[in-house]
Design a protein around this motif. Structure first.
Motif, mmCIF file in Angstrom:
data_model
loop_
_atom_site.group_PDB
_atom_site.id
_atom_site.type_symbol
_atom_site.label_atom_id
_atom_site.label_comp_id
_atom_site.label_asym_id
_atom_site.label_seq_id
_atom_site.Cartn_x
_atom_site.Cartn_y
_atom_site.Cartn_z
ATOM 1 N N VAL A 277 39.723 39.980 35.540
ATOM 2 C CA VAL A 277 40.389 41.023 36.332
ATOM 3 C C VAL A 277 40.162 40.792 37.824
ATOM 4 O O VAL A 277 41.093 40.932 38.638
ATOM 5 C CB VAL A 277 39.890 42.424 35.922
ATOM 6 N N ILE A 278 38.949 40.429 38.199
ATOM 7 C CA ILE A 278 38.649 40.144 39.612
ATOM 8 C C ILE A 278 39.475 38.949 40.086
ATOM 9 O O ILE A 278 40.076 38.981 41.170
ATOM 10 C CB ILE A 278 37.147 39.871 39.789
ATOM 11 N N PHE A 279 39.507 37.898 39.260
ATOM 12 C CA PHE A 279 40.321 36.729 39.605
ATOM 13 C C PHE A 279 41.786 37.105 39.745
ATOM 14 O O PHE A 279 42.453 36.712 40.709
ATOM 15 C CB PHE A 279 40.169 35.650 38.537
ATOM 16 N N TRP A 280 42.303 37.887 38.790
ATOM 17 C CA TRP A 280 43.718 38.266 38.800
ATOM 18 C C TRP A 280 44.050 39.120 40.025
ATOM 19 O O TRP A 280 45.126 38.995 40.608
ATOM 20 C CB TRP A 280 44.056 39.011 37.510
ATOM 21 N N THR A 281 43.110 39.968 40.429
ATOM 22 C CA THR A 281 43.316 40.790 41.616
ATOM 23 C C THR A 281 43.490 39.920 42.857
ATOM 24 O O THR A 281 44.430 40.127 43.643
ATOM 25 C CB THR A 281 42.119 41.738 41.817
ATOM 26 N N PHE A 282 42.607 38.948 43.038
ATOM 27 C CA PHE A 282 42.703 38.073 44.204
ATOM 28 C C PHE A 282 43.930 37.166 44.132
ATOM 29 O O PHE A 282 44.578 36.905 45.153
ATOM 30 C CB PHE A 282 41.426 37.226 44.332
ATOM 31 N N TYR A 283 44.247 36.695 42.935
ATOM 32 C CA TYR A 283 45.400 35.808 42.772
ATOM 33 C C TYR A 283 46.701 36.519 43.113
ATOM 34 O O TYR A 283 47.537 35.994 43.878
ATOM 35 C CB TYR A 283 45.438 35.287 41.341
#
Length: 259
Positions: A217-223
């Motif tokens: 989720v953190i990765f997807w937020t930044f992406y």
């Protein structure tokens, strides 16, 4: 009286938004939709319980591949294919190698392109492969109902966490309602619910899997922030489907640690 009914109405708003379960005579307001995110994990639990009992029934007479195919179909039907549509639109836009404005236009188009089709094939294929490998192994076959119970819970918790971390990328749109009210309590609540359910079902393996979903989720937020400046309804749907996919894939990789 109205204050007492508000949580019920927000729960019904979450239920009708995320599932095909009918609620006769109920029509959600914008205020109820804006405040319904906290109930997404409970909706995930309801969907999970339904597919859990379906899995328990299929486990007795269906082959592993047939059982897993029916479970994947049930998950898709439970959400009206809502999140799968978001996944396909997101893939079409993000994989187009176009500027932000053009990406947003492609995602808004109701037609599905080649990258959207490939995304659906890959994600559904990985769900099927993960579940089938678990169902075919003696050590983990009896845990498939528990895994399919946890899958929609993880997906719904993930999208709430994503909404809390991100911001709406469009100026207007239905998805904007979900971003009107944010709270740190809601963020902690969904992560605690996911981790607690994972630990109850699978012990430390469940905690590790919940952590993997949270990291995604953190990765997807930044992406998505880098690609289009935030989130849309489509990227929320993609987040849900990709988070669901993590569960059977993670568990198939660590099936030897399932207690």
């Amino acid at each position: 009286m109205r204050i007492l009914l508000l949580p019920v109405k927000r729960f019904l708003a979450a239920l009708t938004l995320l599932t095909i379960i009918p609620v006769p005579g109920y029509c959600s307001s914008e205020d109820e939709l804006a405040g319904c995110k906290s109930y997404f994990p409970l909706v995930g639990l309801i969907v999970g319980v339904i597919v859990y009992w379906l899995a328990q029934g299929l486990l007795k007479f269906a082959s592993p591949s047939v059982m897993c195919m029916f479970l994947i179909i049930a998950l898709a039907m439970a959400s009206k294919g809502f999140h799968l549509d978001g996944l396909a639109d997101t893939a079409d836009g993000f994989m187009s190698s176009r500027p932000k404005d053009r990406i947003m236009e492609i995602m808004h188009d109701s037609r599905i392109g080649s990258m959207g089709v490939l995304a659906l094939v890959f994600v559904l294929g990985l769900k099927f492969a993960g579940l089938t490998s678990l169902a075919a192994a003696k050590v983990s076959a009896m845990k498939v109902p528990d895994i399919i119970l946890f899958t929609p819970i993880a997906g719904r918790c993930a999208i709430v966490a994503y909404i809390q971390l991100s911001r709406y990328a469009r100026e207007t749109g239905m998805g904007e309602i979900m971003f009107r009210r944010k709270s740190f309590f809601c963020f902690i609540w969904v992560l605690a619910f996911m981790a607690g359910t994972g630990w109850y079902l699978f012990g430390n393996t469940g905690l590790a899997m919940s952590g993997a979903v949270a990291v995604f989720v953190i990765f997807w937020t930044f992406y998505t922030m880098c690609k289009i400046g935030g989130a849309t309804g489509d990227t929320i749907g993609a987040c849900e489907e990709l988070s669901e996919m993590i569960v059977p894939v993670f568990m198939s990789c660590f099936s030897g640690y399932i207690s």
